[in-house]
Design a protein around this motif. Structure first.
Motif, PDB file in Angstrom:
ATOM      1  N   ILE A  28       0.847  -1.200   0.000  1.00  0.00           N
ATOM      2  CA  ILE A  28       0.000   0.000   0.000  1.00  0.00           C
ATOM      3  C   ILE A  28       0.881   1.247   0.000  1.00  0.00           C
ATOM      4  O   ILE A  28       0.636   2.202  -0.733  1.00  0.00           O
ATOM      5  CB  ILE A  28      -0.962   0.000   1.209  1.00  0.00           C
ATOM      6  N   SER A  29       1.930   1.229   0.817  1.00  0.00           N
ATOM      7  CA  SER A  29       2.858   2.356   0.884  1.00  0.00           C
ATOM      8  C   SER A  29       3.508   2.612  -0.476  1.00  0.00           C
ATOM      9  O   SER A  29       3.602   3.756  -0.924  1.00  0.00           O
ATOM     10  CB  SER A  29       3.926   2.079   1.945  1.00  0.00           C
ATOM     11  N   GLU A  30       3.944   1.540  -1.124  1.00  0.00           N
ATOM     12  CA  GLU A  30       4.579   1.681  -2.445  1.00  0.00           C
ATOM     13  C   GLU A  30       3.614   2.254  -3.474  1.00  0.00           C
ATOM     14  O   GLU A  30       3.997   3.078  -4.306  1.00  0.00           O
ATOM     15  CB  GLU A  30       5.089   0.317  -2.923  1.00  0.00           C
ATOM     16  N   LEU A  31       2.360   1.819  -3.426  1.00  0.00           N
ATOM     17  CA  LEU A  31       1.369   2.256  -4.414  1.00  0.00           C
ATOM     18  C   LEU A  31       0.875   3.683  -4.180  1.00  0.00           C
ATOM     19  O   LEU A  31       0.528   4.379  -5.120  1.00  0.00           O
ATOM     20  CB  LEU A  31       0.159   1.315  -4.408  1.00  0.00           C
ATOM     21  N   THR A  32       0.826   4.097  -2.910  1.00  0.00           N
ATOM     22  CA  THR A  32       0.166   5.367  -2.576  1.00  0.00           C
ATOM     23  C   THR A  32       1.092   6.443  -2.029  1.00  0.00           C
ATOM     24  O   THR A  32       0.700   7.602  -1.942  1.00  0.00           O
ATOM     25  CB  THR A  32      -0.925   5.128  -1.519  1.00  0.00           C
ATOM     26  N   GLY A  33       2.274   6.050  -1.577  1.00  0.00           N
ATOM     27  CA  GLY A  33       3.181   7.011  -0.968  1.00  0.00           C
ATOM     28  C   GLY A  33       2.925   7.248   0.511  1.00  0.00           C
ATOM     29  O   GLY A  33       3.606   8.064   1.137  1.00  0.00           O
ATOM     30  N   LEU A  34       1.947   6.547   1.116  1.00  0.00           N
ATOM     31  CA  LEU A  34       1.744   6.664   2.555  1.00  0.00           C
ATOM     32  C   LEU A  34       2.998   6.154   3.260  1.00  0.00           C
ATOM     33  O   LEU A  34       3.602   5.173   2.819  1.00  0.00           O
ATOM     34  CB  LEU A  34       0.535   5.833   3.010  1.00  0.00           C
ATOM     35  N   ARG A  35       3.390   6.815   4.357  1.00  0.00           N
ATOM     36  CA  ARG A  35       4.587   6.399   5.092  1.00  0.00           C
ATOM     37  C   ARG A  35       4.301   5.112   5.855  1.00  0.00           C
ATOM     38  O   ARG A  35       3.365   5.037   6.638  1.00  0.00           O
ATOM     39  CB  ARG A  35       5.057   7.489   6.037  1.00  0.00           C
ATOM     40  N   PHE A  36       5.135   4.123   5.651  1.00  0.00           N
ATOM     41  CA  PHE A  36       4.974   2.799   6.252  1.00  0.00           C
ATOM     42  C   PHE A  36       5.697   2.702   7.594  1.00  0.00           C
ATOM     43  O   PHE A  36       6.793   3.235   7.761  1.00  0.00           O
ATOM     44  CB  PHE A  36       5.539   1.724   5.308  1.00  0.00           C
ATOM     45  N   ALA A  37       5.074   1.978   8.520  1.00  0.00           N
ATOM     46  CA  ALA A  37       5.753   1.589   9.762  1.00  0.00           C
ATOM     47  C   ALA A  37       5.288   0.194  10.148  1.00  0.00           C
ATOM     48  O   ALA A  37       4.129  -0.168   9.938  1.00  0.00           O
ATOM     49  CB  ALA A  37       5.460   2.568  10.894  1.00  0.00           C
ATOM     50  N   GLU A  38       6.196  -0.560  10.716  1.00  0.00           N
ATOM     51  CA  GLU A  38       5.938  -1.896  11.231  1.00  0.00           C
ATOM     52  C   GLU A  38       5.829  -1.788  12.742  1.00  0.00           C
ATOM     53  O   GLU A  38       6.807  -1.437  13.420  1.00  0.00           O
ATOM     54  CB  GLU A  38       7.079  -2.838  10.823  1.00  0.00           C
ATOM     55  N   ALA A  39       4.650  -2.066  13.285  1.00  0.00           N
ATOM     56  CA  ALA A  39       4.416  -1.920  14.728  1.00  0.00           C
ATOM     57  C   ALA A  39       5.362  -2.777  15.556  1.00  0.00           C
ATOM     58  O   ALA A  39       5.749  -2.383  16.654  1.00  0.00           O
ATOM     59  CB  ALA A  39       2.969  -2.265  15.061  1.00  0.00           C
ATOM     60  N   ASP A  40       5.748  -3.934  15.037  1.00  0.00           N
ATOM     61  CA  ASP A  40       6.656  -4.807  15.786  1.00  0.00           C
ATOM     62  C   ASP A  40       7.966  -4.106  16.127  1.00  0.00           C
ATOM     63  O   ASP A  40       8.591  -4.408  17.140  1.00  0.00           O
ATOM     64  CB  ASP A  40       6.957  -6.087  15.005  1.00  0.00           C
ATOM     65  N   GLU A  79       2.819  16.633  10.816  1.00  0.00           N
ATOM     66  CA  GLU A  79       3.741  16.970   9.723  1.00  0.00           C
ATOM     67  C   GLU A  79       3.029  17.003   8.371  1.00  0.00           C
ATOM     68  O   GLU A  79       3.651  17.320   7.352  1.00  0.00           O
ATOM     69  CB  GLU A  79       4.862  15.921   9.642  1.00  0.00           C
ATOM     70  N   GLY A  80       1.741  16.607   8.333  1.00  0.00           N
ATOM     71  CA  GLY A  80       1.014  16.540   7.068  1.00  0.00           C
ATOM     72  C   GLY A  80       1.319  15.287   6.279  1.00  0.00           C
ATOM     73  O   GLY A  80       1.152  15.258   5.060  1.00  0.00           O
ATOM     74  N   VAL A  81       1.758  14.226   6.956  1.00  0.00           N
ATOM     75  CA  VAL A  81       2.168  12.984   6.308  1.00  0.00           C
ATOM     76  C   VAL A  81       1.155  11.888   6.607  1.00  0.00           C
ATOM     77  O   VAL A  81       0.820  11.636   7.767  1.00  0.00           O
ATOM     78  CB  VAL A  81       3.580  12.555   6.798  1.00  0.00           C
ATOM     79  N   SER A  82       0.679  11.227   5.571  1.00  0.00           N
ATOM     80  CA  SER A  82      -0.231  10.095   5.723  1.00  0.00           C
ATOM     81  C   SER A  82       0.559   8.826   6.013  1.00  0.00           C
ATOM     82  O   SER A  82       1.713   8.697   5.603  1.00  0.00           O
ATOM     83  CB  SER A  82      -1.059   9.902   4.451  1.00  0.00           C
ATOM     84  N   THR A  83      -0.077   7.880   6.717  1.00  0.00           N
ATOM     85  CA  THR A  83       0.645   6.693   7.161  1.00  0.00           C
ATOM     86  C   THR A  83      -0.130   5.409   6.891  1.00  0.00           C
ATOM     87  O   THR A  83      -1.356   5.411   6.781  1.00  0.00           O
ATOM     88  CB  THR A  83       0.927   6.749   8.678  1.00  0.00           C
ATOM     89  N   VAL A  84       0.626   4.316   6.843  1.00  0.00           N
ATOM     90  CA  VAL A  84       0.060   2.971   6.840  1.00  0.00           C
ATOM     91  C   VAL A  84       0.896   2.150   7.812  1.00  0.00           C
ATOM     92  O   VAL A  84       2.118   2.089   7.705  1.00  0.00           O
ATOM     93  CB  VAL A  84      -0.011   2.340   5.434  1.00  0.00           C
ATOM     94  N   LEU A  85       0.232   1.581   8.801  1.00  0.00           N
ATOM     95  CA  LEU A  85       0.879   0.870   9.896  1.00  0.00           C
ATOM     96  C   LEU A  85       0.457  -0.590   9.866  1.00  0.00           C
ATOM     97  O   LEU A  85      -0.737  -0.888   9.790  1.00  0.00           O
ATOM     98  CB  LEU A  85       0.447   1.517  11.218  1.00  0.00           C
ATOM     99  N   ALA A  86       1.420  -1.490   9.915  1.00  0.00           N
ATOM    100  CA  ALA A  86       1.142  -2.917  10.060  1.00  0.00           C
ATOM    101  C   ALA A  86       1.133  -3.222  11.548  1.00  0.00           C
ATOM    102  O   ALA A  86       2.153  -3.089  12.223  1.00  0.00           O
ATOM    103  CB  ALA A  86       2.209  -3.749   9.352  1.00  0.00           C
ATOM    104  N   CYS A  87      -0.053  -3.554  12.085  1.00  0.00           N
ATOM    105  CA  CYS A  87      -0.209  -3.753  13.529  1.00  0.00           C
ATOM    106  C   CYS A  87      -1.332  -4.755  13.778  1.00  0.00           C
ATOM    107  O   CYS A  87      -2.397  -4.644  13.165  1.00  0.00           O
ATOM    108  CB  CYS A  87      -0.539  -2.425  14.196  1.00  0.00           C
ATOM    109  N   SER A  88      -1.127  -5.670  14.705  1.00  0.00           N
ATOM    110  CA  SER A  88      -2.149  -6.683  14.982  1.00  0.00           C
ATOM    111  C   SER A  88      -3.487  -6.055  15.372  1.00  0.00           C
ATOM    112  O   SER A  88      -4.528  -6.471  14.886  1.00  0.00           O
ATOM    113  CB  SER A  88      -1.669  -7.656  16.060  1.00  0.00           C
ATOM    114  N   ALA A  89      -3.493  -5.062  16.265  1.00  0.00           N
ATOM    115  CA  ALA A  89      -4.721  -4.350  16.669  1.00  0.00           C
ATOM    116  C   ALA A  89      -5.873  -5.323  16.919  1.00  0.00           C
ATOM    117  O   ALA A  89      -6.995  -5.112  16.462  1.00  0.00           O
ATOM    118  CB  ALA A  89      -5.095  -3.293  15.630  1.00  0.00           C
ATOM    119  N   LEU A  90      -5.599  -6.374  17.663  1.00  0.00           N
ATOM    120  CA  LEU A  90      -6.537  -7.483  17.800  1.00  0.00           C
ATOM    121  C   LEU A  90      -7.831  -7.130  18.526  1.00  0.00           C
ATOM    122  O   LEU A  90      -8.886  -7.661  18.200  1.00  0.00           O
ATOM    123  CB  LEU A  90      -5.870  -8.656  18.537  1.00  0.00           C
ATOM    124  N   LYS A  91      -7.765  -6.263  19.521  1.00  0.00           N
ATOM    125  CA  LYS A  91      -8.945  -5.959  20.329  1.00  0.00           C
ATOM    126  C   LYS A  91      -9.463  -4.555  20.045  1.00  0.00           C
ATOM    127  O   LYS A  91      -8.702  -3.656  19.697  1.00  0.00           O
ATOM    128  CB  LYS A  91      -8.614  -6.058  21.819  1.00  0.00           C
TER     129      LYS A  91
END
Length: 175
Positions: A28-40, A79-91
């Motif tokens: 998604i980050s590659e396709l859209t330019g949203l800043r990626f982060a890995e929650a782990d 900062e005006g930056v959109s994000t995409v985060l990989a996170c379990s967010a189970l609950k």
């Protein structure tokens, strides 16, 4: 335009370990330019050591980590930056903490059959999360409520198909 913020989008690609969160969020980050982060990568070493030992984290282990993730998204929003985060967010309660960061957070729940996910986990290398913890994650998972902003996608689709579906359904412009 001093003092004005550009509109931002904040996505959390969620689900149990091995469902493909990181791969899809990166795509998604590659396709859209949203800043990626890995929650782990935000976990303190004590949490990593527990998981590596096959000990599931409890809520007390997760609260500071979730607040750090929310703060990271809020800082990017400022900062005006959109994000995409990989996170379990189970609950739901975990997602509530994440929503305390930027003004709006949208969730993409990757869902798939246990057998597929277990197979992925057993073939995965270089990750501290053992396949043995999959059952505890599946038991903890609370599906998105109807009032939560998000979507559920089948993890049986390819990462490219999933990322394209997210972009299309959320109206994310290409990078």
């Amino acid at each position: 335009m001093t003092g004005e913020h550009r509109p931002t989008r904040h996505l959390v690609v969620m689900g149990v370990s091995g469902v493909g969160k990181t791969t899809v969020a990166r795509r998604i980050s590659e396709l859209t330019g949203l800043r990626f982060a890995e929650a782990d990568e935000f976990h303190p070493e004590a949490n990593v050591a527990r998981m590596r030992a096959g000990i599931p984290l409890d809520d007390a282990d997760r609260w500071p980590w979730l607040r750090d993730l929310a703060a990271w998204m809020a800082a990017r929003h400022a900062e005006g930056v959109s994000t995409v985060l990989a996170c379990s967010a189970l609950k739901r309660s975990y997602r509530d903490v994440l929503r305390q960061g930027p003004p709006d957070v949208e969730f993409v729940h990757l869902h798939g059959p246990a057998r597929l996910i277990r197979d992925r986990l057993t073939r995965r290398t270089g990750h501290y999360m053992p396949a043995a913890l999959l059952d505890s994650q599946r038991a903890a998972l609370e599906h998105l409520g109807p009032e939560e902003s998000g979507m559920v996608l089948e993890a049986t689709l390819s990462p490219d198909e999933l990322a394209a579906a997210v972009g299309a359904r959320l109206g994310l412009p290409p990078a």
